[in-house]
Design a protein around this motif. Structure first.
Motif, PDB file in Angstrom:
ATOM      1  N   UNK A  62       0.811  -1.230   0.000  1.00 43.68           N
ATOM      2  CA  UNK A  62       0.000   0.000   0.000  1.00 43.68           C
ATOM      3  C   UNK A  62       0.847   1.286   0.000  1.00 43.68           C
ATOM      4  N   UNK A  63       1.821   1.419   0.920  1.00 42.61           N
ATOM      5  CA  UNK A  63       2.626   2.659   0.926  1.00 42.61           C
ATOM      6  C   UNK A  63       3.450   2.837  -0.339  1.00 42.61           C
ATOM      7  N   UNK A  64       3.812   1.735  -0.999  1.00 39.09           N
ATOM      8  CA  UNK A  64       4.562   1.842  -2.263  1.00 39.09           C
ATOM      9  C   UNK A  64       3.714   2.575  -3.294  1.00 39.09           C
ATOM     10  N   UNK A  65       2.421   2.249  -3.320  1.00 36.80           N
ATOM     11  CA  UNK A  65       1.514   2.920  -4.259  1.00 36.80           C
ATOM     12  C   UNK A  65       1.398   4.404  -3.959  1.00 36.80           C
ATOM     13  N   UNK A  66       1.322   4.734  -2.680  1.00 39.34           N
ATOM     14  CA  UNK A  66       1.197   6.149  -2.308  1.00 39.34           C
ATOM     15  C   UNK A  66       2.454   6.930  -2.684  1.00 39.34           C
ATOM     16  N   UNK A  67       3.609   6.319  -2.436  1.00 35.98           N
ATOM     17  CA  UNK A  67       4.864   6.992  -2.796  1.00 35.98           C
ATOM     18  C   UNK A  67       4.986   7.148  -4.310  1.00 35.98           C
ATOM     19  N   UNK A  68       4.566   6.121  -5.038  1.00 37.23           N
ATOM     20  CA  UNK A  68       4.650   6.188  -6.503  1.00 37.23           C
ATOM     21  C   UNK A  68       3.761   7.305  -7.041  1.00 37.23           C
ATOM     22  N   UNK A  69       2.598   7.474  -6.428  1.00 37.62           N
ATOM     23  CA  UNK A  69       1.674   8.522  -6.862  1.00 37.62           C
ATOM     24  C   UNK A  69       2.312   9.907  -6.677  1.00 37.62           C
ATOM     25  N   UNK A  70       2.945  10.094  -5.519  1.00 35.82           N
ATOM     26  CA  UNK A  70       3.615  11.379  -5.251  1.00 35.82           C
ATOM     27  C   UNK A  70       4.774  11.600  -6.225  1.00 35.82           C
ATOM     28  N   UNK A  71       5.505  10.542  -6.537  1.00 34.76           N
ATOM     29  CA  UNK A  71       6.639  10.658  -7.467  1.00 34.76           C
ATOM     30  C   UNK A  71       6.161  10.976  -8.881  1.00 34.76           C
ATOM     31  N   UNK A  72       5.016  10.401  -9.260  1.00 30.65           N
ATOM     32  CA  UNK A  72       4.473  10.702 -10.597  1.00 30.65           C
ATOM     33  C   UNK A  72       4.158  12.190 -10.707  1.00 30.65           C
ATOM     34  N   UNK A  73       3.506  12.742  -9.675  1.00 33.57           N
ATOM     35  CA  UNK A  73       3.167  14.163  -9.695  1.00 33.57           C
ATOM     36  C   UNK A  73       4.433  15.020  -9.734  1.00 33.57           C
ATOM     37  N   UNK A  74       5.431  14.607  -8.956  1.00 34.75           N
ATOM     38  CA  UNK A  74       6.679  15.359  -8.901  1.00 34.75           C
ATOM     39  C   UNK A  74       7.375  15.324 -10.270  1.00 34.75           C
ATOM     40  N   UNK A  75       7.354  14.188 -10.921  1.00 36.36           N
ATOM     41  CA  UNK A  75       7.969  14.077 -12.250  1.00 36.36           C
ATOM     42  C   UNK A  75       7.282  15.020 -13.237  1.00 36.36           C
ATOM     43  N   UNK A 129      15.336   7.250  -9.569  1.00 34.76           N
ATOM     44  CA  UNK A 129      15.997   6.294  -8.662  1.00 34.76           C
ATOM     45  C   UNK A 129      14.998   5.765  -7.634  1.00 34.76           C
ATOM     46  N   UNK A 130      14.126   6.652  -7.121  1.00 28.61           N
ATOM     47  CA  UNK A 130      13.123   6.221  -6.143  1.00 28.61           C
ATOM     48  C   UNK A 130      12.111   5.268  -6.796  1.00 28.61           C
ATOM     49  N   UNK A 131      11.725   5.548  -8.026  1.00 27.00           N
ATOM     50  CA  UNK A 131      10.772   4.668  -8.733  1.00 27.00           C
ATOM     51  C   UNK A 131      11.388   3.279  -8.932  1.00 27.00           C
ATOM     52  N   UNK A 132      12.668   3.251  -9.258  1.00 31.77           N
ATOM     53  CA  UNK A 132      13.354   1.957  -9.404  1.00 31.77           C
ATOM     54  C   UNK A 132      13.304   1.191  -8.083  1.00 31.77           C
ATOM     55  N   UNK A 133      13.599   1.884  -6.985  1.00 32.85           N
ATOM     56  CA  UNK A 133      13.591   1.226  -5.674  1.00 32.85           C
ATOM     57  C   UNK A 133      12.195   0.685  -5.342  1.00 32.85           C
ATOM     58  N   UNK A 134      11.164   1.466  -5.666  1.00 36.37           N
ATOM     59  CA  UNK A 134       9.792   0.998  -5.407  1.00 36.37           C
ATOM     60  C   UNK A 134       9.487  -0.245  -6.243  1.00 36.37           C
ATOM     61  N   UNK A 135       9.885  -0.216  -7.520  1.00 36.18           N
ATOM     62  CA  UNK A 135       9.606  -1.370  -8.388  1.00 36.18           C
ATOM     63  C   UNK A 135      10.323  -2.616  -7.855  1.00 36.18           C
ATOM     64  N   UNK A 136      11.518  -2.414  -7.317  1.00 39.20           N
ATOM     65  CA  UNK A 136      12.300  -3.553  -6.803  1.00 39.20           C
ATOM     66  C   UNK A 136      11.664  -4.168  -5.557  1.00 39.20           C
ATOM     67  N   UNK A 137      10.822  -3.394  -4.878  1.00 38.20           N
ATOM     68  CA  UNK A 137      10.194  -3.882  -3.636  1.00 38.20           C
ATOM     69  C   UNK A 137       8.907  -4.662  -3.908  1.00 38.20           C
TER      70      UNK A 137
END
Lengths: 211, 211
Positions: A62-75, A129-137
């Protein structure tokens, strides 16, 4: 350009990317790839959370999805920042250079603008780099039916990281102050560590979906 | 989904990519990366053609831009094709399977749909491989000020190729007919040859912009 870019129709945006207009360019394309990678992480999470087969992994996923959402907006925000920084570099090069005073002021303005212009690609590299780390998890905990999308997310984020690095280097090349240059390059090197992790995720996913 | 996707605003499209909706997914994201790579090749060509410093290279560079433009359009069309093929696979899995006749018909439908669904990612891989080849033909002949964008084009197209390969493999995994499977995998292998070329372009550009 600026903040309006991400609301444009996809095909129009690509048409502008292909045009001779200075922005959007490679930096914006890198940010887009990072955003698409983040979105795929979100998709995988959305297809995992709420499914009984993956209930035990939900607190992790669940938190991975939330972080990914924030990273998408930041990108997406960085698409605009990158264009604005580039415009400031062009404006500095356009300053008058008749008198000695003007030449000195112009050189200083170019140096300041180039240092600033390295920032958005550095931040794109960080997001990637953060997106890669999330995908790896995700593998082993996320919905197996969309394992391929984890691999695509890692691949796109890896390309975003690589592309951002190219754009950081271009801006560093214009910098005369070695201290500033080395500081920025050090930051980039820290983000580039995730590159190998991204390659591993892609390779593992390719093996996983082929067998 | 289908043919309307590429006209959607960029941020909405990414929102859909991140949602639990089955399409767009990784195949569409791969096609988008190929389209962005093609657009950057076009940009570099547009900033080279008509400049006196590169006049001698114009006959070489001009057709590269035209091919890149066609490949960008083709990549966008493949976003829709990929979604449509995926929908047909899902429809086949949804067929009734009460009687033996139904089971046989359903299995045949799934096999046919899976073989068809490998097509769009194979074609995305082909487009991506062509974009890599075009990017590789630019350094030394195109505008040096946008060398970085050549590198980003090659990187994005490389990721598109890798991502498309993952999606081809997923579809091949569902196929029982070894002959069909081997034929499709052979095509994929042919496109994957361009992967190493893409890595070389990225590496050369990174060296070129850092020095």
């Amino acid at each position: 350009m600026g903040g309006t870019v991400p609301q444009e129709p996809l095909d129009d945006w690509l048409e502008q990317l292909g045009s001779s207009a200075p922005t959007p360019g490679g930096g914006a394309a890198a940010a887009l790839a990072a955003a698409a990678g983040a979105a795929l992480v979100e998709m995988v999470v959305n297809l995992t959370v709420g499914k009984s087969a993956y209930a035990e992994h939900e607190p992790h996923v669940q938190p991975i999805g939330e972080q990914a959402r924030a990273l998408r907006q930041r990108a997406l925000d960085l698409v605009a920042d990158d264009a604005a920084a580039f415009d400031r570099v062009m404006a500095a090069y356009g300053l008058p250079r008749q008198t000695d005073e003007e030449k000195t002021a112009r050189t200083a303005a170019i140096q300041a603008a180039a240092a600033d212009a390295a920032r958005p690609p550095l931040q794109i590299a960080e997001v990637a780099a953060r997106v890669i780390e999330l995908s790896a998890a995700l593998p082993g905990r996320s919905n197996r039916n969309v394992l391929s999308d984890v691999g695509v997310a890692a691949s796109l984020a890896g390309s975003a990281l690589e592309s951002a690095a190219i754009n950081v280097e271009v801006n560093l090349g214009a910098l005369k102050d070695e201290g500033v240059r080395d500081g920025l390059r050090k930051e980039l090197t820290a983000h580039l560590i995730a590159r190998e992790l991204g390659r591993e995720v892609v390779s593992n996913v390719l093996q996983g979906v082929s067998s």
